[in-house]
Enzyme design. Structure first.
Site, short mmCIF file in Angstrom:
data_model
loop_
_atom_site.label_atom_id
_atom_site.label_comp_id
_atom_site.label_asym_id
_atom_site.label_seq_id
_atom_site.Cartn_x
_atom_site.Cartn_y
_atom_site.Cartn_z
N GLU A 176 7.32 62.26 19.88
CA GLU A 176 6.57 61.11 19.34
C GLU A 176 5.44 60.62 20.24
O GLU A 176 5.40 59.44 20.61
CB GLU A 176 7.53 59.96 19.02
CG GLU A 176 8.60 60.36 18.02
CD GLU A 176 9.54 59.21 17.64
OE1 GLU A 176 9.42 58.12 18.22
OE2 GLU A 176 10.39 59.43 16.78
N ASN A 217 7.78 67.25 18.88
CA ASN A 217 8.47 66.65 17.73
C ASN A 217 7.79 65.32 17.39
O ASN A 217 7.49 64.52 18.27
CB ASN A 217 9.94 66.42 18.14
CG ASN A 217 10.84 66.12 16.97
OD1 ASN A 217 10.77 66.77 15.94
ND2 ASN A 217 11.71 65.13 17.13
N HIS A 254 12.11 61.32 8.54
CA HIS A 254 12.90 60.15 8.12
C HIS A 254 12.13 59.59 6.93
O HIS A 254 11.15 58.87 7.11
CB HIS A 254 12.96 59.12 9.24
CG HIS A 254 13.63 59.65 10.47
ND1 HIS A 254 14.97 59.92 10.52
CD2 HIS A 254 13.13 59.96 11.69
CE1 HIS A 254 15.29 60.38 11.73
NE2 HIS A 254 14.19 60.41 12.45
N GLU A 285 14.92 65.94 11.81
CA GLU A 285 15.70 64.68 11.74
C GLU A 285 15.75 64.15 10.32
O GLU A 285 15.56 62.95 10.07
CB GLU A 285 15.07 63.62 12.67
CG GLU A 285 14.96 64.08 14.11
CD GLU A 285 14.45 63.00 15.06
OE1 GLU A 285 14.48 61.81 14.69
OE2 GLU A 285 14.01 63.35 16.16
N ASP A 287 16.45 62.50 6.99
CA ASP A 287 17.30 61.57 6.24
C ASP A 287 16.42 60.89 5.22
O ASP A 287 15.21 60.83 5.37
CB ASP A 287 18.08 60.58 7.13
CG ASP A 287 17.23 59.77 8.07
OD1 ASP A 287 16.02 59.59 7.82
OD2 ASP A 287 17.78 59.28 9.09
#
Ligand code: XIL
Length: 399
Positions: A176, A217, A254, A285, A287
């Site tokens: 990030e 990432n 996300h 990641e 979701d």
């Protein structure tokens, strides 16, 4: 006579050296082998069972610890990402004091079952321990922070390479580093070291373990053409052009926070952009928050289908990881039900869809006329029917 012998020995040595197989130095980006299936991973956080974790560590979303959590991971997932334990907050809680207790538990859990671990994350400014953000006594200089960053990367990578050989093949080297507008996050590395801090981190990682796969990432960097996606792509292009060691881009995904899901076309375009650079891509990641009005899990299921379908269709997409084993353990709160297993660790219908999509050898360019994953993946009892094929070309804001 003696001189002749010496000469012969030297000639023999030269011949031997020439005949020996040349150990090719690993290249970056490392070639992407053809896949038959794509592994499905999950983030596991053992803090819940780990009294030794630092008090500053993120809280466990549920107490007390439930052993069914680990069996659920083992039963449903192929690989593991330690949700927090490999972050610097855990691995170097005080300057120069490395602590691998918590991370070892997570890595051992996978290694003892022959599973791989995604190394997440070597340098993650949002998970810096306090001593990095607010150095004691002397402020950082470029060289002191560079050397601290390099030592951290190399200590952690070398430790796992030697203690758990073959278990962590890929690392999120930098996590990030960008802002939503495509600028750089003004964290301590950016402020003190300057723009090349990311490059320096990748070079340090390559020096520590030349055979590791090195990832950058990022979150909200999946929508093709968005400022953050373009910033990641520009950096990737620059690294590849200049030979800075990098192997892949992690798309966190996300999704659903703003009521929107990424379209399949957009994910495919983003993945293709990295494929054209010879880079891998992983959904690291995943979701999905449900929409505001309860639709019985339909939208969530469709977005899981769409993301994994896009990955399966992109030859450079080498993995999908869900951020949390089951809903009660999700960092997005149990109530959001953002993962693939429910509160009793039962797999939701989306789980079978995902598994089928990741295992199915679909053509990489064309959507199949019929969905090979369907028993009938569009039907969820009580839910409205979706419009259009679940894995056809995406339109508008449909996942
Ligand atoms: C999250 C963890 O899930 C939480 O337990 C913790 O409190 C904060 O970090 N992007 C990342 C992950 O790369 O490391 C973050 O994990 C979620 C966002």
């Amino acid at each position: 006579m003696r001189r002749q012998g010496l000469l012969l020995a030297m000639v023999a040595l030269v011949v031997l050296a020439l005949a020996a197989p040349v150990q090719a130095a690993p290249t970056h980006p490392s070639p992407i082998p053809p896949r038959t299936t794509v592994p499905l991973g999950a983030a596991v956080y053992l803090r819940c069972a780990d009294a030794g974790a630092p008090a500053s560590a993120p809280a466990c979303p549920i107490q007390p610890f439930n052993p069914a959590y680990l069996s659920a991971w083992q039963q449903h997932f192929d690989q593991l990402t330690p949700e927090n334990e490999l972050k610097m907050l855990f691995t170097q809680p005080a300057r120069g004091r490395f602590d691998f207790t918590a991370a070892d538990r997570a890595v051992r859990l996978a290694a003892s079952r022959g599973r791989k671990v995604r190394g997440h994350a070597l340098i993650y400014p949002a998970a810096n321990p306090n001593w990095v953000n607010k150095p004691f006594l002397l402020p950082w200089s470029r060289s002191s922070l560079l050397s601290t960053m390099g030592t951290h990367i190399s200590t952690v990578m070398k430790r796992y390479r030697s203690s758990f050989p073959g278990t962590i093949e890929q690392w999120d080297v930098v996590n990030e580093p960008f802002l939503g507008n495509g600028g750089r996050d003004p964290n301590v590395y950016q402020r003190v070291i300057g723009n090349d801090w990311i490059e320096q981190a990748f070079r340090a990682a390559n020096a520590a373990d030349p055979s590791a796969l090195l990832f950058l990432n990022e979150f909200d960097a999946d929508e093709h053409g968005s400022p953050r996606q373009m910033a990641v792509a520009a950096l990737a292009r620059d690294f590849v052009a200049r030979g800075v060691p990098i192997d892949g881009i992690g798309l966190e995904m996300h999704v659903g926070a703003d009521g929107r899901y990424p379209t399949r076309a957009s994910i495919l375009a983003t993945m293709k952009e990295y494929a054209d650079l010879g880079l891998r891509v992983e959904v690291t990641e995943l979701d999905a928050l449900p929409p505001a009005t309860d639709d019985g899990g339909l939208a969530q299921r469709r977005v899981y289908q769409s993301v994994t379908g896009a990955c399966r269709r992109s030859p450079n997409c080498t993995g999908v990881t869900v951020w949390g084993v089951a809903d009660p353990y999700s960092w997005r709160s149990a109530a959001k039900r953002a993962t693939l297993l429910d509160a009793s660790f039962t797999a939701k219908p989306a789980y079978a869809d995902v598994r089928c999509r990741l295992a199915n050898p679909w053509p990489t360019t064309e959507a199949p006329a019929t969905d090979p994953c369907a028993t009938d993946p569009t039907v969820i009892p009580g839910a409205p029917q979706p419009v259009g094929p679940v894995d056809g070309p995406s339109t508008g804001s449909q996942p």
